[in-house]
Design an enzyme around this catalytic site. Structure first.
Site, PDB file in Angstrom:
ATOM      1  N   SER A  69       0.894  -1.096  -0.096  1.00 60.26           N
ATOM      2  CA  SER A  69       0.109   0.340  -0.121  1.00 60.26           C
ATOM      3  C   SER A  69       0.693   1.286   0.209  1.00 60.26           C
ATOM      4  O   SER A  69       1.693   1.647   0.718  1.00 60.26           O
ATOM      5  CB  SER A  69      -0.817  -0.302   1.062  1.00 60.26           C
ATOM      6  OG  SER A  69      -1.590   1.479   1.595  1.00 60.26           O
ATOM      7  N   HIS A  80      -1.653  -1.096  -4.303  1.00 62.62           N
ATOM      8  CA  HIS A  80      -2.442  -0.970  -3.830  1.00 62.62           C
ATOM      9  C   HIS A  80      -2.252   1.189  -3.295  1.00 62.62           C
ATOM     10  O   HIS A  80      -1.827   1.315  -2.574  1.00 62.62           O
ATOM     11  CB  HIS A  80      -2.811  -1.497  -2.523  1.00 62.62           C
ATOM     12  CG  HIS A  80      -4.144  -1.053  -1.410  1.00 62.62           C
ATOM     13  ND1 HIS A  80      -5.137  -1.842  -2.105  1.00 62.62           N
ATOM     14  CD2 HIS A  80      -4.081  -0.787  -0.350  1.00 62.62           C
ATOM     15  CE1 HIS A  80      -6.325  -2.219  -1.452  1.00 62.62           C
ATOM     16  NE2 HIS A  80      -5.756  -0.689  -0.540  1.00 62.62           N
ATOM     17  N   ASP A 125      -4.402   4.035  -1.839  1.00 64.44           N
ATOM     18  CA  ASP A 125      -5.811   4.144  -0.661  1.00 64.44           C
ATOM     19  C   ASP A 125      -6.008   5.414  -1.218  1.00 64.44           C
ATOM     20  O   ASP A 125      -5.949   6.470  -0.562  1.00 64.44           O
ATOM     21  CB  ASP A 125      -5.359   3.950   0.749  1.00 64.44           C
ATOM     22  CG  ASP A 125      -5.440   2.647   1.377  1.00 64.44           C
ATOM     23  OD1 ASP A 125      -4.224   2.188   1.440  1.00 64.44           O
ATOM     24  OD2 ASP A 125      -6.291   1.517   0.981  1.00 64.44           O
ATOM     25  N   MET A 173      -9.027   8.284   0.008  1.00 67.39           N
ATOM     26  CA  MET A 173     -10.054   8.435   0.877  1.00 67.39           C
ATOM     27  C   MET A 173     -10.413  10.030   0.784  1.00 67.39           C
ATOM     28  O   MET A 173      -9.540  10.577   1.098  1.00 67.39           O
ATOM     29  CB  MET A 173      -9.294   8.288   2.495  1.00 67.39           C
ATOM     30  CG  MET A 173      -7.687   6.886   2.498  1.00 67.39           C
ATOM     31  SD  MET A 173      -6.864   7.070   4.297  1.00 67.39           S
ATOM     32  CE  MET A 173      -6.427   5.996   4.477  1.00 67.39           C
ATOM     33  N   HIS A 223      -8.415   1.486  -4.247  1.00 70.64           N
ATOM     34  CA  HIS A 223      -9.436   1.562  -3.016  1.00 70.64           C
ATOM     35  C   HIS A 223     -10.335   2.365  -2.526  1.00 70.64           C
ATOM     36  O   HIS A 223      -9.499   3.555  -2.011  1.00 70.64           O
ATOM     37  CB  HIS A 223      -8.521  -0.037  -1.589  1.00 70.64           C
ATOM     38  CG  HIS A 223      -9.535   0.643  -0.435  1.00 70.64           C
ATOM     39  ND1 HIS A 223      -8.921   0.652   0.672  1.00 70.64           N
ATOM     40  CD2 HIS A 223     -10.764   0.419  -0.389  1.00 70.64           C
ATOM     41  CE1 HIS A 223      -9.787  -0.328   1.809  1.00 70.64           C
ATOM     42  NE2 HIS A 223     -11.285   0.253   1.123  1.00 70.64           N
ATOM     43  N   MET A 242     -11.832   4.560  -0.021  1.00 68.65           N
ATOM     44  CA  MET A 242     -12.880   4.570   0.650  1.00 68.65           C
ATOM     45  C   MET A 242     -13.665   5.865   0.566  1.00 68.65           C
ATOM     46  O   MET A 242     -13.223   7.223   1.141  1.00 68.65           O
ATOM     47  CB  MET A 242     -11.899   4.842   2.181  1.00 68.65           C
ATOM     48  CG  MET A 242     -12.213   3.151   2.063  1.00 68.65           C
ATOM     49  SD  MET A 242      -9.828   3.082   2.925  1.00 68.65           S
ATOM     50  CE  MET A 242      -9.275   3.143   1.623  1.00 68.65           C
ATOM     51  N   MET A 244     -12.278  -5.825   4.958  1.00 69.82           N
ATOM     52  CA  MET A 244     -11.541  -5.007   5.880  1.00 69.82           C
ATOM     53  C   MET A 244     -10.537  -5.934   7.153  1.00 69.82           C
ATOM     54  O   MET A 244     -11.596  -6.095   8.155  1.00 69.82           O
ATOM     55  CB  MET A 244     -11.629  -3.122   6.124  1.00 69.82           C
ATOM     56  CG  MET A 244     -11.665  -2.361   4.832  1.00 69.82           C
ATOM     57  SD  MET A 244     -10.256  -2.020   4.018  1.00 69.82           S
ATOM     58  CE  MET A 244      -9.662  -1.713   5.922  1.00 69.82           C
ATOM     59  N   ASP A 274      -6.842  -6.580   4.380  1.00 71.06           N
ATOM     60  CA  ASP A 274      -6.395  -5.123   4.174  1.00 71.06           C
ATOM     61  C   ASP A 274      -6.607  -4.427   5.797  1.00 71.06           C
ATOM     62  O   ASP A 274      -7.407  -4.044   5.991  1.00 71.06           O
ATOM     63  CB  ASP A 274      -6.680  -4.292   3.425  1.00 71.06           C
ATOM     64  CG  ASP A 274      -6.710  -3.284   3.120  1.00 71.06           C
ATOM     65  OD1 ASP A 274      -7.191  -2.136   2.602  1.00 71.06           O
ATOM     66  OD2 ASP A 274      -5.600  -2.470   3.093  1.00 71.06           O
TER      67      ASP A 274
HETATM   68  C1  DX5 Z   1      -6.921   1.347   5.574  1.00 74.19           C
HETATM   69  C2  DX5 Z   1      -6.062   1.429   4.351  1.00 74.19           C
HETATM   70  C3  DX5 Z   1      -5.175   0.173   3.800  1.00 74.19           C
HETATM   71  C4  DX5 Z   1      -3.963   0.727   4.900  1.00 74.19           C
HETATM   72  C5  DX5 Z   1      -2.957  -0.401   5.142  1.00 74.19           C
HETATM   73  O1  DX5 Z   1      -7.771   1.986   5.671  1.00 74.19           O
HETATM   74  O2  DX5 Z   1      -7.421   0.365   3.684  1.00 74.19           O
HETATM   75  O3  DX5 Z   1      -4.496  -0.125   2.877  1.00 74.19           O
HETATM   76  O4  DX5 Z   1      -3.571   1.608   4.373  1.00 74.19           O
HETATM   77  O5  DX5 Z   1      -1.783  -0.098   5.908  1.00 74.19           O
HETATM   78  P1  DX5 Z   1      -1.041  -0.869   7.059  1.00 74.19           P
HETATM   79  O6  DX5 Z   1      -1.331  -2.282   6.722  1.00 74.19           O
HETATM   80  O7  DX5 Z   1       0.217  -0.196   7.380  1.00 74.19           O
HETATM   81  O8  DX5 Z   1      -2.240  -1.299   7.707  1.00 74.19           O
HETATM   82 ZN    ZN Z   2      -6.975  -0.548   1.062  1.00 71.74          ZN
END
Ligand code: DX5
Ligand code: ZN
Length: 216
Positions: free
Chosen positions: A8, A33, A35, A37, A66, A68, A137, A171
């Protein structure tokens, strides 16, 4: 199912994302990956389509985006334009899930569906034929570096039983130990941020190798 390691980039250096994407590719990562947000669906803001476009230029790895975000139906197209290969949307977000998944596949991309720890698996079962990957998740979304929630292991095995053909992604809080337990439960895609980019002893390539070896 093939074991897939998806580092990620959220745990990478925000000032050197292109360099870190190349390090993931050279270090043996299978997917990158990303993320996204929006500060509404989750209590954090990360990055948008322009950053995904920059990552697209930096690596040939599949970009596993991903989302979110509260309205993935509005923004999925922007991320597809930016170069995303996979688009993962949340079943809890405010959209017509079936329509959004169909529009992603309609653009020739892989469609993924994600559910948060409190959400029961039954919520995603109606959509299993419309997706290529299911993301369970293993932490509450919004931040990297959180502790793995072992109570999510049962959902992973329920998902594998129900969908033997799907890529099942885990994840949040994934490291060699929790990754191995998730694979034993039925997952085959391991997303990891902190345990790879901030490993105490190993460099990124070494940490990816260790995660893969422990899960195999
Ligand atoms: C959290 C994300 C994850 C996060 C994982 O909401 O969806 O992808 O970045 O990071 P670690 O492996 O550090 O928990
Ligand atoms: Zn993620």
């Amino acid at each position: 199912m093939q074991l897939i390691i998806a580092p990620s980039i959220l745990a990478g250096d925000f000032g050197h994302f292109a360099r870190d994407a190349q390090r993931v590719e050279q270090g043996g990562g299978d997917w990158l990956h990303c993320d996204v947000m929006d500060g509404h669906f989750v209590p954090n803001i990360s990055f948008g389509p322009d950053v995904v476009a920059a990552l697209r230029k930096a690596t040939k790895l599949p970009l596993d985006v991903h989302l979110m975000i509260e309205r993935p139906d509005i923004y999925a197209e922007r991320f597809i334009e930016a170069g995303a290969d996979h688009i993962i949307v949340h079943v809890e977000a405010k959209h017509d899930v079936m329509k959004t998944l169909a529009s992603i596949r309609g653009r020739g991309r892989k469609a993924g569906l994600s559910l948060n720890p409190p959400t029961p698996m039954e919520k995603v079962f109606p959509f299993l034929d419309l997706i290529d990957e299911l993301l369970v998740m293993t932490v509450n979304p919004g931040f990297g570096g959180q502790a793995f929630m072992p109570e999510t292991l049962g959902k992973i095995s329920a998902a594998r039983q129900r969908a033997p053909h799907l890529n099942i992604i885990v994840d949040g809080g994934i490291n060699p130990e929790t990754g191995r337990r998730c694979v034993e439960a039925g997952a085959n895609v391991l997303v990891a941020g902190n345990s790879l980019f901030r490993h105490k002893k190993l460099d990124l390539a070494g940490a990816i190798k260790e995660l893969r070896a422990n899960a195999n």
